[in-house]
Motif scaffolding. Structure first.
Motif, PDB file in Angstrom:
ATOM      1  N   GLY A 294      46.252  27.009  44.548  1.00  0.00           N
ATOM      2  CA  GLY A 294      45.165  26.919  43.584  1.00  0.00           C
ATOM      3  C   GLY A 294      44.473  25.572  43.551  1.00  0.00           C
ATOM      4  N   TYR A 295      45.062  24.552  44.179  1.00  0.00           N
ATOM      5  CA  TYR A 295      44.475  23.220  44.179  1.00  0.00           C
ATOM      6  C   TYR A 295      43.722  22.987  45.482  1.00  0.00           C
ATOM      7  N   ALA A 296      42.551  22.331  45.384  1.00  0.00           N
ATOM      8  CA  ALA A 296      41.767  21.907  46.543  1.00  0.00           C
ATOM      9  C   ALA A 296      41.571  23.045  47.553  1.00  0.00           C
ATOM     10  N   TRP A 297      42.123  22.879  48.760  1.00  0.00           N
ATOM     11  CA  TRP A 297      41.885  23.861  49.820  1.00  0.00           C
ATOM     12  C   TRP A 297      42.912  25.004  49.842  1.00  0.00           C
TER      13      TRP A 297
ATOM     14  N   GLY B 158      37.500  27.950  39.227  1.00  0.00           N
ATOM     15  CA  GLY B 158      38.357  29.038  38.760  1.00  0.00           C
ATOM     16  C   GLY B 158      39.742  28.985  39.372  1.00  0.00           C
ATOM     17  N   LYS B 159      39.849  28.556  40.625  1.00  0.00           N
ATOM     18  CA  LYS B 159      41.157  28.465  41.276  1.00  0.00           C
ATOM     19  C   LYS B 159      42.058  27.468  40.560  1.00  0.00           C
ATOM     20  N   TYR B 160      41.504  26.306  40.234  1.00  0.00           N
ATOM     21  CA  TYR B 160      42.285  25.277  39.543  1.00  0.00           C
ATOM     22  C   TYR B 160      42.736  25.780  38.176  1.00  0.00           C
ATOM     23  N   ILE B 161      41.829  26.413  37.445  1.00  0.00           N
ATOM     24  CA  ILE B 161      42.173  26.927  36.115  1.00  0.00           C
ATOM     25  C   ILE B 161      43.265  27.989  36.227  1.00  0.00           C
ATOM     26  N   LYS B 162      43.156  28.857  37.245  1.00  0.00           N
ATOM     27  CA  LYS B 162      44.181  29.883  37.440  1.00  0.00           C
ATOM     28  C   LYS B 162      45.534  29.231  37.757  1.00  0.00           C
ATOM     29  N   ALA B 163      45.527  28.180  38.580  1.00  0.00           N
ATOM     30  CA  ALA B 163      46.778  27.488  38.912  1.00  0.00           C
ATOM     31  C   ALA B 163      47.398  26.869  37.664  1.00  0.00           C
ATOM     32  N   GLN B 164      46.562  26.247  36.822  1.00  0.00           N
ATOM     33  CA  GLN B 164      47.061  25.674  35.579  1.00  0.00           C
ATOM     34  C   GLN B 164      47.624  26.760  34.662  1.00  0.00           C
ATOM     35  N   LEU B 165      46.939  27.899  34.612  1.00  0.00           N
ATOM     36  CA  LEU B 165      47.406  29.013  33.786  1.00  0.00           C
ATOM     37  C   LEU B 165      48.743  29.537  34.291  1.00  0.00           C
TER      38      LEU B 165
ATOM     39  N   TRP C 187      38.840  29.613  29.427  1.00  0.00           N
ATOM     40  CA  TRP C 187      38.035  28.848  30.384  1.00  0.00           C
ATOM     41  C   TRP C 187      37.933  29.582  31.715  1.00  0.00           C
ATOM     42  N   GLY C 188      39.014  30.257  32.092  1.00  0.00           N
ATOM     43  CA  GLY C 188      38.978  31.002  33.343  1.00  0.00           C
ATOM     44  C   GLY C 188      37.990  32.151  33.302  1.00  0.00           C
ATOM     45  N   VAL C 189      37.937  32.844  32.170  1.00  0.00           N
ATOM     46  CA  VAL C 189      37.034  33.994  32.045  1.00  0.00           C
ATOM     47  C   VAL C 189      35.578  33.563  32.189  1.00  0.00           C
ATOM     48  N   ILE C 190      35.219  32.395  31.627  1.00  0.00           N
ATOM     49  CA  ILE C 190      33.828  31.958  31.712  1.00  0.00           C
ATOM     50  C   ILE C 190      33.562  31.078  32.937  1.00  0.00           C
TER      51      ILE C 190
ATOM     52  N   GLY D  59      40.678  35.352  40.788  1.00  0.00           N
ATOM     53  CA  GLY D  59      40.777  36.639  40.114  1.00  0.00           C
ATOM     54  C   GLY D  59      39.847  36.746  38.920  1.00  0.00           C
ATOM     55  N   PHE D  60      39.156  35.651  38.589  1.00  0.00           N
ATOM     56  CA  PHE D  60      38.242  35.694  37.449  1.00  0.00           C
ATOM     57  C   PHE D  60      36.885  36.281  37.827  1.00  0.00           C
ATOM     58  N   PHE D  61      36.502  36.188  39.094  1.00  0.00           N
ATOM     59  CA  PHE D  61      35.212  36.737  39.496  1.00  0.00           C
ATOM     60  C   PHE D  61      35.218  38.258  39.440  1.00  0.00           C
ATOM     61  N   ASP D  62      36.255  38.894  39.991  1.00  0.00           N
ATOM     62  CA  ASP D  62      36.294  40.351  39.949  1.00  0.00           C
ATOM     63  C   ASP D  62      36.399  40.853  38.511  1.00  0.00           C
ATOM     64  N   PHE D  63      37.130  40.109  37.672  1.00  0.00           N
ATOM     65  CA  PHE D  63      37.212  40.470  36.256  1.00  0.00           C
ATOM     66  C   PHE D  63      35.839  40.370  35.594  1.00  0.00           C
ATOM     67  N   SER D  64      35.074  39.342  35.937  1.00  0.00           N
ATOM     68  CA  SER D  64      33.746  39.161  35.352  1.00  0.00           C
ATOM     69  C   SER D  64      32.782  40.254  35.805  1.00  0.00           C
ATOM     70  N   TYR D  65      32.851  40.626  37.086  1.00  0.00           N
ATOM     71  CA  TYR D  65      31.970  41.697  37.567  1.00  0.00           C
ATOM     72  C   TYR D  65      32.278  43.019  36.872  1.00  0.00           C
ATOM     73  N   THR D  66      33.557  43.281  36.639  1.00  0.00           N
ATOM     74  CA  THR D  66      33.920  44.520  35.953  1.00  0.00           C
ATOM     75  C   THR D  66      33.506  44.477  34.486  1.00  0.00           C
ATOM     76  N   THR D  67      33.614  43.300  33.862  1.00  0.00           N
ATOM     77  CA  THR D  67      33.126  43.148  32.492  1.00  0.00           C
ATOM     78  C   THR D  67      31.622  43.372  32.429  1.00  0.00           C
TER      79      THR D  67
END
Length: 563
Positions: free
Chosen positions: A313-316, A432-439, A398-401, A104-112
């Motif tokens: 959010g982890y690995a595969w 980004g997936k791992y960071i989102k899972a941690q978040l 970290w997720g945003v960047i 979900g960080f990629f779509d947020f970055s494109y919109t930013t």
């Protein structure tokens, strides 16, 4: 005479008292904008026919086409901002139908990025330049490449979903619009200069040159950001080709897929199915945490079969909708096992934060769990460490960047990092997936997850065999950690062994001694599991013994130190 701004002035008529010549109209000194009254017709020019090039009346805003372009740009900015806010909220709480199986960080970055393009276009609207148009066109070109990559790579397309695809398409459209808007203003500026001053103005004031310089620098930064995001997409497409052991199974009404793999054949002893080891990793993917140790245990015939999975959010595995608790992960695991046709009995082996999910799974599958082994587990009373506001904010940052992929790109180019490193190895934490899972774990650790594991403890079968392995380093570092490890040793009344590996870190398996102790404890747990799964009186597998005492191993609460 009526002035060019439609205001009648006393000095607009008659000869000048000083020179005896008709005077030029006097105009307002402020810069015109889209709200300024339109300039009048040709009849309202001064007597000599042309205005001074520095006159504020010489403005592209005299044209309705330019004003309409600005109005539409403002409207696009408002729509983009609303979409940006919705995507920001969806990182924490997924609106219905807007869940992204990716971070979900990629779509947020494109919109930013779209917001940045629009703000530059509006801030420097009246100062068009070729440099701005060329740079904005380069940004649009790279966004077109991103759009093609996302649509062409099946795994990325699935992860981004319609939200990510819509965001990158919108970013591309906005970039094209900014180029067209700047071109319209440049045309309108030249048109009005020629009409009102007799020729297009080739000179710029210092203020205009400064505006061109600043806008170009900002657009160059946006271009570099877009290039980095493209490089990250290429790495993601490359990583998607890594062969996956096992399979992915759709769960939670097909909202996302989790990865599950089982190794070994089902075996039977005295007409009973031998237990399968079910691994629940801690802060890192299971492939990184248990891979070498568990394969060694199987080769040594300590166990015959094991299954492992990747939490969302982890690995595969895909990311789950937000919020996502440990209990939801336990339900996802149950559903994946059902889809795979896997059945118990299970011996649960978990580590760190994964022990929370494993304990909840155990309480929901009492008849199928015949043993529990925890490796330096997280206690429910210490979940506040995971759920602190400061940690959550850092993870969000970290997720945003993360779409920039600075570490991943550098690792791939200069350090020879492989796909394995990035998907489940030592660099998996950069995705980004791992960071989102941690978040997600952080957001509900001290609320939903804690409530679920407290309930699980009340339900837990007190007769289940339990093995506990603790890190000697963590025990010595924190007296609170030692007290909580001692408390977890009483999770059931059938403690097989509690081992403290003195020189081992939190990830006990990183040391040879830690792996040896873990395998030895697992072997003891497998034996205890065989006794536990055998009914005592032919009808109930865990009743009280004839002497009225529960089935606790003699000396079971004694803690053993190693090293």
């Amino acid at each position: 005479m009526v002035s060019l701004w439609g205001t009648k002035r006393d000095d607009d008529e008659g000869p000048s008292e000083d020179h005896g010549q008709p005077s030029r109209p006097s105009y307002e000194s402020r810069e015109p904008d889209e709200n300024t009254r339109l300039l009048g017709s040709q009849r309202q020019r001064p007597a000599d026919g042309y205005l001074d090039p520095n006159d504020p009346a010489v403005s592209p805003y005299n044209l309705w086409s330019v004003r309409f372009t600005r109005y539409l740009t403002v409207l696009i900015l408002v729509v983009t901002f609303l979409w940006w806010v919705l995507l920001l909220v969806s990182i924490f709480v997924s609106p219905p139908g807007m869940h992204s199986r990716g971070s979900g960080f990629f779509d947020f970055s494109y919109t930013t990025l779209s917001l940045g393009n629009l703000l530059v276009a509006l801030l420097f609207f009246a100062t068009p330049s070729s440099a701005m148009r060329v740079t904005a066109a380069l940004v649009a070109l790279v966004l077109l490449v991103d759009m093609i990559l996302i649509l062409a790579a099946r795994r990325i397309r699935l992860e981004e979903g319609w939200v990510g695809i819509a965001s990158v398409v919108w970013a591309f459209v906005v970039a094209i619009w900014c180029v067209l808007a700047d071109r319209v203003v440049a045309w309108g500026k030249a048109e009005e200069e020629e009409r009102l001053t007799g020729r297009p103005e080739s000179r710029r004031t210092l203020r205009e040159w400064l505006a061109v310089f600043v806008s170009t620098i900002i657009l160059v930064v946006l271009f570099i950001i877009t290039v980095l995001m493209t490089a990250t997409l290429i790495i993601r497409a490359r990583d998607a080709t890594l062969e996956m052991p096992g399979q992915r199974y759709l769960v939670d009404r097909d909202k996302y897929a989790v990865h599950l793999s089982c190794v070994g054949n089902v075996t039977y002893t005295k007409n009973r199915r031998d237990p399968t080891i079910l691994l629940e990793a801690g802060e890192h993917p299971a492939e990184q945490s248990f891979e070498h140790w568990i394969y060694s245990a199987r080769q040594n015939n300590t166990i015959s079969r094991f299954c492992y999975w990747d939490r969302p959010g982890y690995a595969w595995s895909d990311n789950a909708p937000s919020p996502h608790s440990a209990g939801m992960s336990a339900d996802a695991l149950s559903e994946a096992l059902a889809h795979a046709g896997e059945e118990g009995p299970w011996i649960l082996v978990s580590a760190g934060i994964g022990s929370i999910t494993s304990r909840i799974f155990s309480s929901r599958h009492l008849r199928d769990v015949t043993g529990i082994m925890m490796v330096d587990p997280m206690h429910e009373d210490m979940l506040h460490r995971i759920g602190s506001a400061g940690r959550g904010f850092v993870l969000w940052g970290w997720g945003v960047i993360s779409p920039l992929g600075l570490q991943r790109i550098a690792g791939a180019l200069f350090k020879g990092r492989s796909r394995e490193d990035r998907v489940y190895g030592r660099n998996a934490y950069q995705s980004g997936k791992y960071i989102k899972a941690q978040l997600q774990e952080s957001l509900v650790a001290d609320s939903l997850s804690k409530s679920e594991v407290v309930s699980a403890r009340a339900i837990q079968d007190r007769g289940a065999p339990l093995a506990l392995i603790s890190s000697g380093i963590e025990v010595r570092k924190s007296s609170e950690w030692e007290r909580k490890q001692r408390d977890l040793a009483s999770l059931t009344d059938n403690l097989v062994t509690w081992e403290v590996v003195n020189k081992a870190p939190h990830e006990v398996w990183q040391t040879l001694e830690g792996r040896t102790v873990m395998e030895s404890a697992l072997a003891e747990l497998v034996k205890a599991s065989a006794l536990y799964s055998k009914p005592w009186d032919g009808s109930d597998r865990n009743p009280e013994r004839k002497d009225g005492k529960k089935g606790r191993r003699k000396g079971g609460h004694k803690r053993k130190h190693h090293g």
